[in-house]
Enzyme design. Structure first.
Site, PDB file in Angstrom:
ATOM      1  N   ARG A   1       3.470   7.561  12.544  1.00  0.00           N
ATOM      2  CA  ARG A   1       3.693   7.878  11.144  1.00  0.00           C
ATOM      3  C   ARG A   1       2.565   8.821  10.736  1.00  0.00           C
ATOM      4  NH1 ARG A   1       3.660   3.492   6.286  1.00  0.00           N
ATOM      5  NH2 ARG A   1       4.567   4.816   4.697  1.00  0.00           N
TER       6      ARG A   1
ATOM      7  N   ASN B   1       1.372   3.175  13.343  1.00  0.00           N
ATOM      8  CA  ASN B   1       1.095   3.533  11.958  1.00  0.00           C
ATOM      9  C   ASN B   1      -0.388   3.239  11.720  1.00  0.00           C
ATOM     10  OD1 ASN B   1       0.960   3.815   9.216  1.00  0.00           O
ATOM     11  ND2 ASN B   1       2.550   2.301   8.744  1.00  0.00           N
TER      12      ASN B   1
ATOM     13  N   GLU C   1      10.340   0.937   9.051  1.00  0.00           N
ATOM     14  CA  GLU C   1       9.775   2.273   9.287  1.00  0.00           C
ATOM     15  C   GLU C   1       9.467   2.480  10.768  1.00  0.00           C
ATOM     16  OE1 GLU C   1       7.275   0.974   6.143  1.00  0.00           O
ATOM     17  OE2 GLU C   1       7.205   2.982   5.292  1.00  0.00           O
TER      18      GLU C   1
ATOM     19  N   HIS D   1       6.902   7.560   1.442  1.00  0.00           N
ATOM     20  CA  HIS D   1       7.795   6.471   1.906  1.00  0.00           C
ATOM     21  C   HIS D   1       9.077   7.028   2.535  1.00  0.00           C
ATOM     22  CE1 HIS D   1       5.837   3.377  -0.996  1.00  0.00           C
ATOM     23  NE2 HIS D   1       5.382   3.191   0.223  1.00  0.00           N
TER      24      HIS D   1
END
Ligand code: AMP
Length: 398
Positions: free
Chosen positions: A93, A9, A379, A181
């Protein structure tokens, strides 16, 4: 040699990563870390699954080190110090998938070009996400990389839920409510299906309350509505972001107070929210400890706004069966949860003080009309699930 997947990320000044080995029951967390201070004073910390520190390194006078240079250092370190792991893919991500990308995809030249074209929609995030993909391509050209989109989970919403009341031509140009999100919400929807399938089929509001914060209204595990819109500025009050604001304020700041676009951007993204209202900190823990009355005011506004937006989502869902709290504040802060739940007492929600104080998985009372739960979000693990799902040869799936 165990096969492993890395979730990455990459943000403007930090890169978070996690390593998952592929066990019989899916991805198993093996290590995680964070490279912070990119552009100023880079600092890398990584820990194994038991929390033992694997590396803690500062780069003295490392202000000039780019994302690419630091990723190379990280890559070299991982190759030397994580022996026994064969990294078979990297999942990223990627904040914006625009209108076209509703599921995770293997990165190729065409996808990278299409994602570049979306950078103007998320100029503070998207370029860094893509820079990391490019840096790894340069380091390991044959390593499969998978882009996982934060917008994808919200794709199934009605056209109405995506529209601003602006001229149609702007909507057609992509000025619409995307929502973010998504990887967190997807992980929660997936977990809820496992631990409470009946509630998962119902109408649930998920409160992702971290430094960035938003709510998602889900019905049967699918996004119906969400508080973030065109950018991650919209909706709830956050650590340093303002959330929902009268657009007239932005015009006023520029035309009457003479602020430049850059100054307004900095104000809305970095100087507002809990930090702006309290004048003390963007960190909820620091606000609880502060004797400054403005800290209390900021906390009060945070919970008032969260409950107000939750009320709007109850309308979008036509009622509510449960609420799930997640992320740093949602998972750990009984005071904030209690305050939001009290403000939502009109839904029939009653909270068990003791369960709430202990951050128990279920915090509502047995006879509460709606269920309140805490589900730790992950995540990085969702990225690992997606990455496996895109690589059929691994035998993994979702
Ligand atoms: P995140 O962005 O999910 O890492 O969440 C960051 C926010 O969670 C910050 O405002 C922290 O103060 C808050 N937070 C993290 N841990 C706790 C805790 N144990 N109690 C209260 N707030 C916490």
């Amino acid at each position: 040699m165990s096969r492993a997947i890395v979730s990455l990320n990459a943000g403007s000044s930090s890169i978070k990563f996690a390593l998952f080995t592929l066990g019989p029951d899916g991805p198993e967390h093996a290590a995680a870390g964070k490279l912070e201070g990119i552009g100023t004073a880079p600092h890398l910390v990584a820990r194994d699954a038991d929390g033992a520190v694997l590396i803690d390194r500062n780069w003295e006078s490392g202000a000039g080190l780019t994302h690419e240079a630091l990723l190379r250092e990280l890559f070299d370190w991982a190759t030397q110090h994580l022996p026994g792991h064969e990294i078979i893919a990297i999942g990223h991500r990627v904040v914006h998938g625009g209108l076209a990308f509703a599921r995770p995809l293997l990165v190729d030249d065409a996808l990278l070009a299409a994602l570049d074209a979306l950078s103007p929609l998320a100029p503070l995030h998207q370029p860094h996400n893509l820079e990391a993909i490019r840096a790894i391509r340069a380091l390991a050209p044959a390593l499969p990389q998978v882009a996982c989109f934060d917008t994808a989970f919200h794709h199934g919403r009605t056209e109405t839920a995506t529209r601003f009341a602006l001229p149609r031509a702007l909507h057609d140009k992509g000025i619409r409510r995307y929502g973010f999100h998504g990887l967190s919400y997807e992980y929660i929807a997936r977990t809820l299906r496992e631990i409470d399938p009946e509630l998962a089929r119902g109408r649930v509001i998920v409160a992702h309350l971290g430094n960035g914060a938003s709510l998602c209204a889900m019905h049967d595990g699918k996004s119906v509505d969400t508080t973030m819109g065109f950018t991650a500025l919209d909706g709830l009050m956050m650590g340093t972001r303002c959330g929902d604001i009268d657009p007239g304020v932005i015009l006023h700041l520029q035309t009457q107070l003479g602020m430049s676009v850059t100054e307004v951007e900095t104000l809305l993204y970095q100087q507002s929210g809990l930090l702006g209202v309290s004048g003390v900190s963007s960190d909820m823990r620091a606000l609880h400890q502060s004797p400054d009355p403005h800290a209390g005011e900021a906390i009060d506004l945070f919970t008032w706004r969260a409950a107000r937006e939750a009320g709007a989502l109850v309308s979008s869902l036509g009622g509510v069966d449960g609420i799930v709290f997640a992320a740093g504040i949602g998972e750990n802060d009984p005071v904030i949860r209690a305050s939001i739940c009290e403000r939502l007492a009109w839904t029939g929600l009653t909270v068990d003080r003791d369960f709430n104080a202990r951050n128990a998985p279920v915090i509502s009372q047995a006879d509460s009309r709606i269920i309140a739960r805490i589900i730790p979000t992950d995540e990085e693990r969702m990225i690992a699930f997606h990455t496996l799902g895109v690589l059929p040869a691994t035998g993994g799936g979702q």
